[in-house]
Scaffold this active site. Structure first.
Site, PDB file in Angstrom:
ATOM      1  N   ARG A 152       0.851  -1.199   0.000  1.00 42.97           N
ATOM      2  CA  ARG A 152       0.000   0.000   0.000  1.00 42.97           C
ATOM      3  C   ARG A 152       0.882   1.243   0.000  1.00 42.97           C
ATOM      4  O   ARG A 152       1.870   1.325   0.724  1.00 42.97           O
ATOM      5  CB  ARG A 152      -0.888  -0.034   1.244  1.00 42.97           C
ATOM      6  CG  ARG A 152      -1.804   1.154   1.355  1.00 42.97           C
ATOM      7  CD  ARG A 152      -3.027   0.806   2.156  1.00 42.97           C
ATOM      8  NE  ARG A 152      -2.757   0.681   3.578  1.00 42.97           N
ATOM      9  CZ  ARG A 152      -3.696   0.342   4.465  1.00 42.97           C
ATOM     10  NH1 ARG A 152      -4.928   0.083   4.079  1.00 42.97           N
ATOM     11  NH2 ARG A 152      -3.403   0.244   5.743  1.00 42.97           N
TER      12      ARG A 152
ATOM     13  N   ARG B 245      -3.267   8.271  11.539  1.00 47.75           N
ATOM     14  CA  ARG B 245      -4.730   8.226  11.631  1.00 47.75           C
ATOM     15  C   ARG B 245      -5.203   9.055  12.811  1.00 47.75           C
ATOM     16  O   ARG B 245      -4.394   9.401  13.690  1.00 47.75           O
ATOM     17  CB  ARG B 245      -5.178   6.770  11.880  1.00 47.75           C
ATOM     18  CG  ARG B 245      -4.573   5.773  10.954  1.00 47.75           C
ATOM     19  CD  ARG B 245      -4.110   4.509  11.710  1.00 47.75           C
ATOM     20  NE  ARG B 245      -3.270   3.677  10.828  1.00 47.75           N
ATOM     21  CZ  ARG B 245      -3.739   2.740  10.030  1.00 47.75           C
ATOM     22  NH1 ARG B 245      -5.009   2.469  10.047  1.00 47.75           N
ATOM     23  NH2 ARG B 245      -2.930   2.060   9.241  1.00 47.75           N
TER      24      ARG B 245
ATOM     25  N   ASP C 155      -9.597   4.572  13.591  1.00 47.45           N
ATOM     26  CA  ASP C 155      -8.281   4.093  13.145  1.00 47.45           C
ATOM     27  C   ASP C 155      -8.229   3.977  11.623  1.00 47.45           C
ATOM     28  O   ASP C 155      -7.166   3.789  11.052  1.00 47.45           O
ATOM     29  CB  ASP C 155      -7.936   2.743  13.782  1.00 47.45           C
ATOM     30  CG  ASP C 155      -9.050   1.727  13.621  1.00 47.45           C
ATOM     31  OD1 ASP C 155     -10.174   2.010  14.081  1.00 47.45           O
ATOM     32  OD2 ASP C 155      -8.817   0.665  13.031  1.00 47.45           O
TER      33      ASP C 155
HETATM   34  P1  AMP Z   1      -8.782  -3.323  10.050  1.00 44.36           P
HETATM   35  O1  AMP Z   1     -10.141  -3.921  10.226  1.00 44.36           O
HETATM   36  O2  AMP Z   1      -8.018  -3.903   8.885  1.00 44.36           O
HETATM   37  O3  AMP Z   1      -8.806  -1.835  10.041  1.00 44.36           O
HETATM   38  O4  AMP Z   1      -7.963  -3.767  11.315  1.00 44.36           O
HETATM   39  C1  AMP Z   1      -8.253  -3.368  12.627  1.00 44.36           C
HETATM   40  C2  AMP Z   1      -7.166  -3.826  13.562  1.00 44.36           C
HETATM   41  O5  AMP Z   1      -7.090  -5.256  13.587  1.00 44.36           O
HETATM   42  C3  AMP Z   1      -5.775  -3.364  13.174  1.00 44.36           C
HETATM   43  O6  AMP Z   1      -5.068  -3.138  14.370  1.00 44.36           O
HETATM   44  C4  AMP Z   1      -5.206  -4.538  12.436  1.00 44.36           C
HETATM   45  O7  AMP Z   1      -3.813  -4.542  12.435  1.00 44.36           O
HETATM   46  C5  AMP Z   1      -5.790  -5.694  13.225  1.00 44.36           C
HETATM   47  N1  AMP Z   1      -5.885  -6.910  12.421  1.00 44.36           N
HETATM   48  C6  AMP Z   1      -6.747  -7.162  11.424  1.00 44.36           C
HETATM   49  N2  AMP Z   1      -6.549  -8.398  10.920  1.00 44.36           N
HETATM   50  C7  AMP Z   1      -5.537  -8.962  11.608  1.00 44.36           C
HETATM   51  C8  AMP Z   1      -4.869 -10.215  11.560  1.00 44.36           C
HETATM   52  N3  AMP Z   1      -5.210 -11.156  10.689  1.00 44.36           N
HETATM   53  N4  AMP Z   1      -3.875 -10.425  12.435  1.00 44.36           N
HETATM   54  C9  AMP Z   1      -3.526  -9.489  13.315  1.00 44.36           C
HETATM   55  N5  AMP Z   1      -4.109  -8.281  13.426  1.00 44.36           N
HETATM   56  C10 AMP Z   1      -5.109  -8.009  12.580  1.00 44.36           C
HETATM   57 MG    MG Z   2      -7.583  -0.398   9.735  1.00 44.50          MG
END
Ligand code: AMP
Ligand code: MG
Length: 482
Positions: A173, A180, A249
């Site tokens: 990305r 954020r 976030d």
């Molecule tokens: P997102 O929904 O992608 O915005 O993620 C929200 C939070 O969950 C962030 O802190 C991500 O880094 C964490 N996160 C999402 N998927 C995973 C995963 N498979 N393993 C570890 N952390 C995750």
């Molecule tokens: Mg996120």
């Protein structure tokens, strides 16, 4: 062989509280799925002498580019209204690449393995969601909407378990930064005033240097972010985009759309449209998006309180006065955006009614949001019956009256509409088909779709399959894919 990386990692130099120093976890067998040549060019990176294997080694995280300082960024966030400590749990920032024109770009690998912020997650990502982010971010770029971009998707040769076994992948990305609202929340929650001041100064120097000279940096930053986020959400409303997970976030300080998870574009106009399977109460529905932006800005304002004024009550007053302007500014920008979509110049007191009447008819008659404006621009559609009903025709008369009262030539009116009404959006049907084919190893449809969405306003595209009618799944659902 020189690719042209030029890293200058300013975020890495911030206090340790802001990040964890960590490398991506190597993957078993990197395989290049898609690489964005145009974006590489914009970044002044030259991979023409690199083999596919070398490229996939870099963008899987197996071979780190020279000059990178890999970190996971710390942040917090309100997720569906609940405050949580988060951070990059499955991403690392390789660093900031500086292009020849001196622009600074974050290069981030998403799906790069566990970090100290993983909270029980596997740190990985599946191929489908990473390709979805690739498609939607490139679509947003084509639509002229501020966005992070996608440079590459590489499979890992490992499976991830998401209820079922899925191929793992890493997305690269590119963003003007990954700071954020949640980054501010993380520091503010720790009551580290010095670090908060460091962050404000850093953000202003990096993104908004023109507010550096005021002695009211915190309040200026709040105003600027409000402007940026209003501009962004008005653009989303213009093209029928639903982000789906507008947690704090996932709200960028730079004003770019970021984190394409369960996002999707609306077909049939309905202000209550929600696609995300986890958004049970419609918090992030199409028409709620501006309200949520305001809610998120309030969370941002709360972080700034200690720096807005030494006296807490005065600081709260200052923040409130700024955020109280939100509705007025949003309403004004939204109205002008809708005027542009309808080719209306100047301001007429009846415009608001003309616009809300149209939206009401679109809702009642279940009209396609994008196609309604295509039809008004005189584009030939396969099925125009839905625009032949009495209500629509009498509304059209009123609209034409307003158009004809303008002194501008009709070519100007049409040009204004053309600039603001995309013909092609990444419709759910096409996105799903592209992802399904890709998961079976066939990338043709994905590449065709990408070619279409890169030029969404162009008229020679109107015959492409991405413009013509598609099946609409009323129960379409999107998933976070984490
Ligand atoms: P997102 O929904 O992608 O915005 O993620 C929200 C939070 O969950 C962030 O802190 C991500 O880094 C964490 N996160 C999402 N998927 C995973 C995963 N498979 N393993 C570890 N952390 C995750
Ligand atoms: Mg996120």
């Amino acid at each position: 062989m020189t690719i042209g990386w030029h890293f200058d990692n300013s975020y890495y130099k911030l206090p340790k509280l802001f990040r964890e120093e960590i490398n991506p976890v190597p993957v078993k067998k990197p395989g290049l799925v898609i690489f964005n040549e145009n974006l590489a060019k914009d970044l002044d990176l030259d991979f023409s002498k690199s083999s596919e294997e070398e490229i996939s080694n870099i963008f899987s995280g197996n071979n780190l580019p020279k000059g990178s300082n890999s970190i996971a960024q710390a942040y917090a966030g309100h997720q569906f209204g609940h405050f949580t400590m988060l951070g990059d749990g499955r991403a690392v920032l390789l660093g900031e690449h500086i292009s020849n024109s001196n622009e600074r770009f974050d290069i981030q690998l998403k799906g790069s393995g566990r970090t100290s912020f993983s909270r029980g997650g596997d740190g990985r990502a599946a191929l489908g969601p990473m390709l979805r982010e690739y498609i939607i971010s490139e679509a947003m770029y084509g639509l002229n909407i501020p966005t992070t971009r996608s440079l590459a998707v590489v499979t890992t040769g490992e499976n991830v378990i998401r209820g079922e076994k899925l191929p793992g992948a890493v997305l690269t990305r590119v963003a003007s930064s990954h700071i954020r609202v949640g980054t501010f929340q993380y520091i503010a929650a720790r009551q580290k005033i010095d670090e908060l001041e460091t962050l404000i100064n850093y953000v202003i120097n990096r993104h908004y240097p023109y507010i550096n000279n005021t002695n009211k940096k915190a309040s200026e930053l709040l105003k600027v972010l409000m402007e940026k986020q209003i501009e962004l959400v008005v653009n989303w409303m213009r093209v029928g985009f639903i982000h789906g997970v507008m947690n704090t976030d996932n709200m960028s300080i730079s004003g770019e759309s970021i984190d394409y998870g369960p996002c999707a574009f609306m077909d049939i106009y309905d202000p209550n449209t929600v696609f995300s399977s986890i958004d049970q109460f419609g918090r992030y529905s199409f028409s709620n998006q501006p309200k949520i932006i305001k809610w998120n800005l309030l969370r941002f304002a709360e972080c700034l309180i200690p720096l807005l004024d030494k006296n807490e009550n005065k600081a709260i007053d200052k923040a409130t006065n700024i955020i109280n302007e939100f509705e007025k500014i949003y309403e004004h920008r939204w109205l002008n955006m809708m005027r542009d979509k309808l080719g209306l110049f100047g301001i007429n007191n009846d415009d608001k009614k003309l616009i809300s009447d149209l939206l009401k008819i679109m809702f009642d008659e279940k009209l396609d949001y994008t196609k309604t404006f295509s039809y008004l621009m005189g584009i030939k559609l396969k099925n125009e019956n839905s625009f032949q009903n009495k209500r629509f025709l009498s509304w059209k008369k009123e609209w034409l009256k307003r158009l004809n009262s303008q002194t501008k030539p009709s070519s100007d009116q049409l040009n204004l509409m053309k600039k603001n009404n995309p013909l092609i959006i990444p419709r759910n049907y096409h996105v799903e088909k592209a992802l399904t084919n890709a998961s079976e190893g066939n990338l043709d449809y994905l590449k065709e779709l990408l070619a279409g969405i890169q030029r969404p306003y162009e008229y020679d595209n109107e015959s492409t399959i991405f413009f013509s009618s598609v099946k609409i799944d009323k129960n379409y659902k999107t998933f976070c894919g984490t």
